[in-house]
Scaffold this active site. Sequence first.
Site, PDB file in Angstrom:
ATOM      1  N   ASP A 288      -9.097  -6.839   0.502  1.00 59.34           N
ATOM      2  CA  ASP A 288     -10.071  -5.999   1.202  1.00 59.34           C
ATOM      3  C   ASP A 288     -10.530  -6.733   2.450  1.00 59.34           C
ATOM      4  OD1 ASP A 288     -12.487  -4.241   1.756  1.00 59.34           O
ATOM      5  OD2 ASP A 288     -11.977  -3.446  -0.206  1.00 59.34           O
TER       6      ASP A 288
ATOM      7  N   LYS B 246      -4.017  12.279   4.891  1.00 63.48           N
ATOM      8  CA  LYS B 246      -3.718  12.340   3.457  1.00 63.48           C
ATOM      9  C   LYS B 246      -2.510  13.239   3.182  1.00 63.48           C
ATOM     10  CE  LYS B 246      -6.787   9.404   2.039  1.00 63.48           C
ATOM     11  NZ  LYS B 246      -6.372   8.134   1.419  1.00 63.48           N
TER      12      LYS B 246
ATOM     13  N   TYR C  50      -8.894  13.380   8.625  1.00 58.16           N
ATOM     14  CA  TYR C  50      -8.688  12.718   7.326  1.00 58.16           C
ATOM     15  C   TYR C  50      -7.615  13.478   6.552  1.00 58.16           C
ATOM     16  CZ  TYR C  50      -9.921  11.169   2.536  1.00 58.16           C
ATOM     17  OH  TYR C  50      -9.894  10.686   1.251  1.00 58.16           O
TER      18      TYR C  50
ATOM     19  N   ASN D 141      -4.687   1.748  -1.852  1.00 53.68           N
ATOM     20  CA  ASN D 141      -5.957   2.442  -2.099  1.00 53.68           C
ATOM     21  C   ASN D 141      -6.890   2.443  -0.890  1.00 53.68           C
ATOM     22  OD1 ASN D 141      -8.406   3.274  -3.895  1.00 53.68           O
ATOM     23  ND2 ASN D 141      -9.024   1.329  -2.975  1.00 53.68           N
TER      24      ASN D 141
ATOM     25  N   ASP E 166      -6.621  -6.997   5.691  1.00 51.86           N
ATOM     26  CA  ASP E 166      -6.813  -5.831   6.554  1.00 51.86           C
ATOM     27  C   ASP E 166      -5.476  -5.106   6.538  1.00 51.86           C
ATOM     28  OD1 ASP E 166      -6.855  -3.976   8.592  1.00 51.86           O
ATOM     29  OD2 ASP E 166      -7.926  -5.271  10.008  1.00 51.86           O
ATOM     30  N   VAL E 167      -5.450  -3.902   5.969  1.00 51.29           N
ATOM     31  CA  VAL E 167      -4.158  -3.236   5.734  1.00 51.29           C
ATOM     32  C   VAL E 167      -3.428  -2.861   7.023  1.00 51.29           C
ATOM     33  CG1 VAL E 167      -4.743  -2.334   3.441  1.00 51.29           C
ATOM     34  CG2 VAL E 167      -5.239  -0.938   5.481  1.00 51.29           C
TER      35      VAL E 167
HETATM   36  N1  NAD Z   1     -14.382   9.125  -2.940  1.00 47.15           N
HETATM   37  C1  NAD Z   1     -13.720  10.259  -2.822  1.00 47.15           C
HETATM   38  O1  NAD Z   1     -14.314  11.359  -2.937  1.00 47.15           O
HETATM   39  C2  NAD Z   1     -12.230  10.266  -2.573  1.00 47.15           C
HETATM   40  C3  NAD Z   1     -11.551  11.479  -2.730  1.00 47.15           C
HETATM   41  C4  NAD Z   1     -10.184  11.528  -2.493  1.00 47.15           C
HETATM   42  C5  NAD Z   1      -9.509  10.373  -2.124  1.00 47.15           C
HETATM   43  N2  NAD Z   1     -10.175   9.207  -1.985  1.00 47.15           N
HETATM   44  C6  NAD Z   1      -9.404   8.028  -1.561  1.00 47.15           C
HETATM   45  O2  NAD Z   1      -9.542   6.994  -2.502  1.00 47.15           O
HETATM   46  C7  NAD Z   1      -9.433   5.721  -1.839  1.00 47.15           C
HETATM   47  C8  NAD Z   1     -10.619   4.845  -2.240  1.00 47.15           C
HETATM   48  O3  NAD Z   1     -11.808   5.497  -1.807  1.00 47.15           O
HETATM   49  P1  NAD Z   1     -13.266   5.142  -2.356  1.00 47.15           P
HETATM   50  O4  NAD Z   1     -13.911   6.419  -2.691  1.00 47.15           O
HETATM   51  O5  NAD Z   1     -13.209   4.040  -3.356  1.00 47.15           O
HETATM   52  O6  NAD Z   1     -13.906   4.631  -0.969  1.00 47.15           O
HETATM   53  P2  NAD Z   1     -14.825   3.365  -0.625  1.00 47.15           P
HETATM   54  O7  NAD Z   1     -15.246   3.561   0.775  1.00 47.15           O
HETATM   55  O8  NAD Z   1     -15.840   3.138  -1.673  1.00 47.15           O
HETATM   56  O9  NAD Z   1     -13.766   2.163  -0.719  1.00 47.15           O
HETATM   57  C9  NAD Z   1     -12.749   2.005   0.232  1.00 47.15           C
HETATM   58  C10 NAD Z   1     -12.394   0.533   0.293  1.00 47.15           C
HETATM   59  O10 NAD Z   1     -11.373   0.383   1.312  1.00 47.15           O
HETATM   60  C11 NAD Z   1     -11.715  -0.764   2.074  1.00 47.15           C
HETATM   61  N3  NAD Z   1     -11.102  -0.739   3.398  1.00 47.15           N
HETATM   62  C12 NAD Z   1     -11.445   0.029   4.474  1.00 47.15           C
HETATM   63  N4  NAD Z   1     -10.703  -0.317   5.537  1.00 47.15           N
HETATM   64  C13 NAD Z   1      -9.869  -1.311   5.133  1.00 47.15           C
HETATM   65  C14 NAD Z   1      -8.842  -2.073   5.755  1.00 47.15           C
HETATM   66  N5  NAD Z   1      -8.544  -1.908   7.066  1.00 47.15           N
HETATM   67  N6  NAD Z   1      -8.185  -2.994   5.023  1.00 47.15           N
HETATM   68  C15 NAD Z   1      -8.486  -3.178   3.725  1.00 47.15           C
HETATM   69  N7  NAD Z   1      -9.440  -2.502   3.070  1.00 47.15           N
HETATM   70  C16 NAD Z   1     -10.121  -1.573   3.770  1.00 47.15           C
HETATM   71  C17 NAD Z   1     -13.238  -0.746   2.147  1.00 47.15           C
HETATM   72  O11 NAD Z   1     -13.755  -1.996   2.539  1.00 47.15           O
HETATM   73  C18 NAD Z   1     -13.589  -0.346   0.720  1.00 47.15           C
HETATM   74  O12 NAD Z   1     -13.707  -1.443  -0.126  1.00 47.15           O
HETATM   75  C19 NAD Z   1      -9.346   6.029  -0.355  1.00 47.15           C
HETATM   76  O13 NAD Z   1      -7.993   5.993   0.061  1.00 47.15           O
HETATM   77  C20 NAD Z   1      -9.891   7.434  -0.259  1.00 47.15           C
HETATM   78  O14 NAD Z   1      -9.410   8.121   0.880  1.00 47.15           O
HETATM   79  C21 NAD Z   1     -11.525   9.126  -2.209  1.00 47.15           C
END
Ligand code: NAD
Length: 267
Positions: free
Chosen positions: A37, A164, A160, A90, A63-64
Amino acid sequence: MNRLDGKVALISGAARGIGAETARQMVRAGARVAIGDVLDERGRQTVRELEKDGGSAIFVHLDVTSPDDWDAAIAAAVSKFGGLDILVNNAGVFLGRGVEQATLADWQRLCGVNLTGVFLGTKQAVPALRERGRDSAQGSAIVNLASIAGLVGSQLDPLYSMTKGGVTSFTKSTALEFARKGYRIRVNSIHPGVIETDMGAQTFAVRAERMGTNDVEAARELSLTSHPIGRLGTATDIANGIVFLASDDAGFMTGAGLVVDGGYTAQ
Ligand SMILES: NC(=O)c1ccc[n+]([C@@H]2O[C@H](COP(=O)([O-])OP(=O)(O)OC[C@H]3O[C@@H](n4cnc5c(N)ncnc54)[C@H](O)[C@@H]3O)[C@@H](O)[C@H]2O)c1
């Protein structure tokens, strides 16, 4: 025998939210995990919690959008745990702006994390995943975090949803490419509904703003009504699906999308 006994996983964006819960459930299922992360302190805290529960875990700064960071993260997982069986792409970011409000910089940031991040992780993990896939019963596994917004249109965030949608079809295409090449790497996506994480909270704030109010709780309630099952999702709901897709129990699944959305897209 646990579902992931002997497996090693690398999970991007796992300092918090769905990624951190996936790390927890994977450790519980017998895996050793590397969590990557940009949130270094939060990531180290998550590792301490996993270790307190008796798990084997490391944190790597990732950093991805950076090829060098991916190389270092994969090398760290392989040198600490002896190989790599599972990659969970993720990490993701949400924007919450309409097409007219979004800027080119917004789009480039979303693309960087949600698309470039998935491409680089997949590309750079292939050699390690291939290596372990050769001797494992059902091969290695990649699980990509897509979304319901990759299946149907999003009321809140068209950019977004475009990223996706890209993750959804990239999953299918890489599944086909690796199968054709005989790599024994299965690739599947998961499609969460609205999940109660920091990103979920961000969607409530955007929805409230659209409603012309500061009442985030009212926006959350409205979001809930789109989920026929009568509640929003938890990080555990999604982590359970990811563990399944990553496990040998999903050995005949590749190029598939697992929808975990409380009925949102059934309507
Ligand atoms: N929460 C929702 O409602 C939801 C719904 C559908 C899909 N998703 C997907 O699930 C995944 C996780 O989401 P979440 O809800 O846990 O969100 P979140 O914001 O709680 O966590 C996302 C994580 O990604 C990290 N991140 C951001 N940019 C980064 C980078 N450049 N390099 C490495 N890490 C990075 C952040 O620091 C964070 O820890 C995401 O891909 C999101 O699009 C979430």
